[in-house]
Design a protein around this motif. Structure first.
Motif, PDB file in Angstrom:
ATOM      1  N   ALA A   9      38.059  44.336  41.987  1.00 30.91           N
ATOM      2  CA  ALA A   9      37.988  43.918  40.589  1.00 30.91           C
ATOM      3  C   ALA A   9      38.587  44.967  39.655  1.00 30.91           C
ATOM      4  N   LEU A  10      39.203  44.481  38.578  1.00 32.75           N
ATOM      5  CA  LEU A  10      39.769  45.377  37.573  1.00 32.75           C
ATOM      6  C   LEU A  10      38.732  45.819  36.549  1.00 32.75           C
ATOM      7  N   VAL A  11      37.659  45.053  36.420  1.00 33.99           N
ATOM      8  CA  VAL A  11      36.555  45.406  35.527  1.00 33.99           C
ATOM      9  C   VAL A  11      35.252  45.265  36.311  1.00 33.99           C
ATOM     10  N   PRO A  12      34.236  46.069  35.997  1.00 35.45           N
ATOM     11  CA  PRO A  12      33.015  46.065  36.800  1.00 35.45           C
ATOM     12  C   PRO A  12      32.269  44.728  36.825  1.00 35.45           C
ATOM     13  N   CYS A  13      32.354  43.953  35.752  1.00 35.56           N
ATOM     14  CA  CYS A  13      31.620  42.686  35.700  1.00 35.56           C
ATOM     15  C   CYS A  13      32.277  41.599  36.555  1.00 35.56           C
ATOM     16  N   ALA A  14      33.491  41.848  37.061  1.00 38.92           N
ATOM     17  CA  ALA A  14      34.181  40.871  37.902  1.00 38.92           C
ATOM     18  C   ALA A  14      34.112  41.237  39.378  1.00 38.92           C
TER      19      ALA A  14
ATOM     20  N   ALA B 251      30.146  44.869  43.954  1.00 37.81           N
ATOM     21  CA  ALA B 251      29.605  46.016  43.216  1.00 37.81           C
ATOM     22  C   ALA B 251      29.488  45.667  41.736  1.00 37.81           C
ATOM     23  N   HIS B 252      28.948  44.494  41.460  1.00 34.34           N
ATOM     24  CA  HIS B 252      28.855  43.997  40.088  1.00 34.34           C
ATOM     25  C   HIS B 252      28.054  44.940  39.191  1.00 34.34           C
ATOM     26  N   GLU B 253      28.586  45.185  38.021  1.00 34.44           N
ATOM     27  CA  GLU B 253      27.893  45.930  36.966  1.00 34.44           C
ATOM     28  C   GLU B 253      28.223  45.258  35.647  1.00 34.44           C
ATOM     29  N   ARG B 254      27.251  45.172  34.772  1.00 27.70           N
ATOM     30  CA  ARG B 254      27.526  44.642  33.442  1.00 27.70           C
ATOM     31  C   ARG B 254      28.360  45.663  32.674  1.00 27.70           C
ATOM     32  N   CYS B 255      29.291  45.161  31.901  1.00 27.69           N
ATOM     33  CA  CYS B 255      30.120  46.047  31.083  1.00 27.69           C
ATOM     34  C   CYS B 255      29.317  46.518  29.874  1.00 27.69           C
TER      35      CYS B 255
ATOM     36  N   ILE C 127      30.196  41.372  25.160  1.00 25.81           N
ATOM     37  CA  ILE C 127      29.396  40.200  24.821  1.00 25.81           C
ATOM     38  C   ILE C 127      28.689  39.714  26.082  1.00 25.81           C
ATOM     39  N   ALA C 128      27.831  38.718  25.950  1.00 22.30           N
ATOM     40  CA  ALA C 128      27.104  38.180  27.100  1.00 22.30           C
ATOM     41  C   ALA C 128      28.103  37.665  28.146  1.00 22.30           C
ATOM     42  N   GLU C 129      27.810  37.943  29.424  1.00 25.35           N
ATOM     43  CA  GLU C 129      28.731  37.553  30.492  1.00 25.35           C
ATOM     44  C   GLU C 129      29.056  36.068  30.483  1.00 25.35           C
ATOM     45  N   ASP C 130      28.064  35.233  30.190  1.00 27.59           N
ATOM     46  CA  ASP C 130      28.307  33.792  30.217  1.00 27.59           C
ATOM     47  C   ASP C 130      29.118  33.298  29.015  1.00 27.59           C
ATOM     48  N   GLU C 131      29.475  34.205  28.107  1.00 28.20           N
ATOM     49  CA  GLU C 131      30.324  33.874  26.959  1.00 28.20           C
ATOM     50  C   GLU C 131      31.683  34.580  27.024  1.00 28.20           C
ATOM     51  N   CYS C 132      31.861  35.427  28.013  1.00 29.29           N
ATOM     52  CA  CYS C 132      33.044  36.289  28.060  1.00 29.29           C
ATOM     53  C   CYS C 132      34.190  35.635  28.829  1.00 29.29           C
ATOM     54  N   ARG C 133      35.239  35.285  28.114  1.00 32.33           N
ATOM     55  CA  ARG C 133      36.410  34.686  28.758  1.00 32.33           C
ATOM     56  C   ARG C 133      37.219  35.725  29.518  1.00 32.33           C
ATOM     57  N   LEU C 134      37.185  36.975  29.058  1.00 31.27           N
ATOM     58  CA  LEU C 134      37.886  38.041  29.790  1.00 31.27           C
ATOM     59  C   LEU C 134      37.301  38.183  31.191  1.00 31.27           C
ATOM     60  N   ARG C 135      35.969  38.157  31.298  1.00 32.67           N
ATOM     61  CA  ARG C 135      35.317  38.239  32.609  1.00 32.67           C
ATOM     62  C   ARG C 135      35.754  37.066  33.485  1.00 32.67           C
ATOM     63  N   ALA C 136      35.805  35.869  32.927  1.00 27.91           N
ATOM     64  CA  ALA C 136      36.229  34.694  33.695  1.00 27.91           C
ATOM     65  C   ALA C 136      37.661  34.878  34.211  1.00 27.91           C
ATOM     66  N   LEU C 137      38.538  35.375  33.354  1.00 25.19           N
ATOM     67  CA  LEU C 137      39.924  35.632  33.748  1.00 25.19           C
ATOM     68  C   LEU C 137      39.988  36.686  34.844  1.00 25.19           C
ATOM     69  N   MET C 138      39.248  37.781  34.684  1.00 25.23           N
ATOM     70  CA  MET C 138      39.271  38.869  35.659  1.00 25.23           C
ATOM     71  C   MET C 138      38.666  38.443  36.999  1.00 25.23           C
ATOM     72  N   LEU C 139      37.712  37.498  36.987  1.00 24.17           N
ATOM     73  CA  LEU C 139      37.199  36.955  38.249  1.00 24.17           C
ATOM     74  C   LEU C 139      38.283  36.158  38.968  1.00 24.17           C
ATOM     75  N   MET C 140      39.086  35.403  38.219  1.00 27.02           N
ATOM     76  CA  MET C 140      40.196  34.667  38.844  1.00 27.02           C
ATOM     77  C   MET C 140      41.215  35.636  39.434  1.00 27.02           C
ATOM     78  N   VAL C 141      41.543  36.701  38.697  1.00 32.77           N
ATOM     79  CA  VAL C 141      42.490  37.710  39.188  1.00 32.77           C
ATOM     80  C   VAL C 141      41.934  38.368  40.446  1.00 32.77           C
ATOM     81  N   ARG C 142      40.669  38.735  40.407  1.00 28.87           N
ATOM     82  CA  ARG C 142      40.029  39.385  41.554  1.00 28.87           C
ATOM     83  C   ARG C 142      40.060  38.470  42.775  1.00 28.87           C
ATOM     84  N   ASP C 143      39.716  37.200  42.581  1.00 27.24           N
ATOM     85  CA  ASP C 143      39.668  36.269  43.707  1.00 27.24           C
ATOM     86  C   ASP C 143      41.056  36.007  44.296  1.00 27.24           C
TER      87      ASP C 143
END
Length: 152
Positions: free
Chosen positions: A87-92, A96-100, A104-120
């Motif tokens: 992952a490029l960010v800890p929340c993705a 080894a998940h860590e909150r950033c 903002i709240a993870e369930d509202e964060c579009r950056l996290r959603a994008l970074m999860l797609m990149v990670r996957d």
């Protein structure tokens, strides 16, 4: 970006994969051919030895070898060993998940959603390529990219 340590580790393991089955490869050969400082390479190979990926023998005829068949090891395995996460960010991170902090709240964060797609997608690619698979060098960046016009 991959750390320098991860890049050195991958190049060293590629070197050992190329020589798989030929016996111990001297540290000095790996360091010289891969342009890795010998002291840093020793540390990296020791870490990979503890992970069961590299074997070693001391002495005049000593050196290092790949302790796992190149067909059993993926680039994803190596990156995770050296970096801990794809992952490029800890929340993705899946392992080894860590909150950033300051986010903002993870369930509202579009950056996290994008970074999860990149990670996957990154994991899918790196986990599909084994050290035994051919990966050919490409021309240098300068040769691949046409010159950009300046002033536009």
């Amino acid at each position: 970006m991959l750390s320098q340590k991860a890049r050195y580790a991958i190049r060293a393991i590629q070197h050992l994969a190329d020589r798989h089955g030929e016996g111990a490869v001297p540290l000095s050969e790996i360091a010289a051919r891969q342009k890795i400082p010998a002291k840093f390479l020793t540390t990296i190979l020791s870490e990979l030895g503890r992970a069961g990926v590299v074997g070693s023998q001391r002495g005049r005829d000593g050196g290092y070898w790949l302790a796992v068949a190149p067909s059993k090891l993926t680039y994803g395995d190596l990156v995770r060993m050296m970096r801990g996460s794809l992952a490029l960010v800890p929340c993705a991170s899946r392992n080894a998940h860590e909150r950033c902090t300051n986010c903002i709240a993870e369930d509202e964060c579009r950056l996290r959603a994008l970074m999860l797609m990149v990670r996957d997608q990154t994991a899918e690619l790196l986990d599909s390529i084994r050290l035994s698979d051919p990966v050919e060098p490409l021309p240098s960046f300068d040769e691949m990219v046409p010159e950009q016009s300046h002033g536009a």
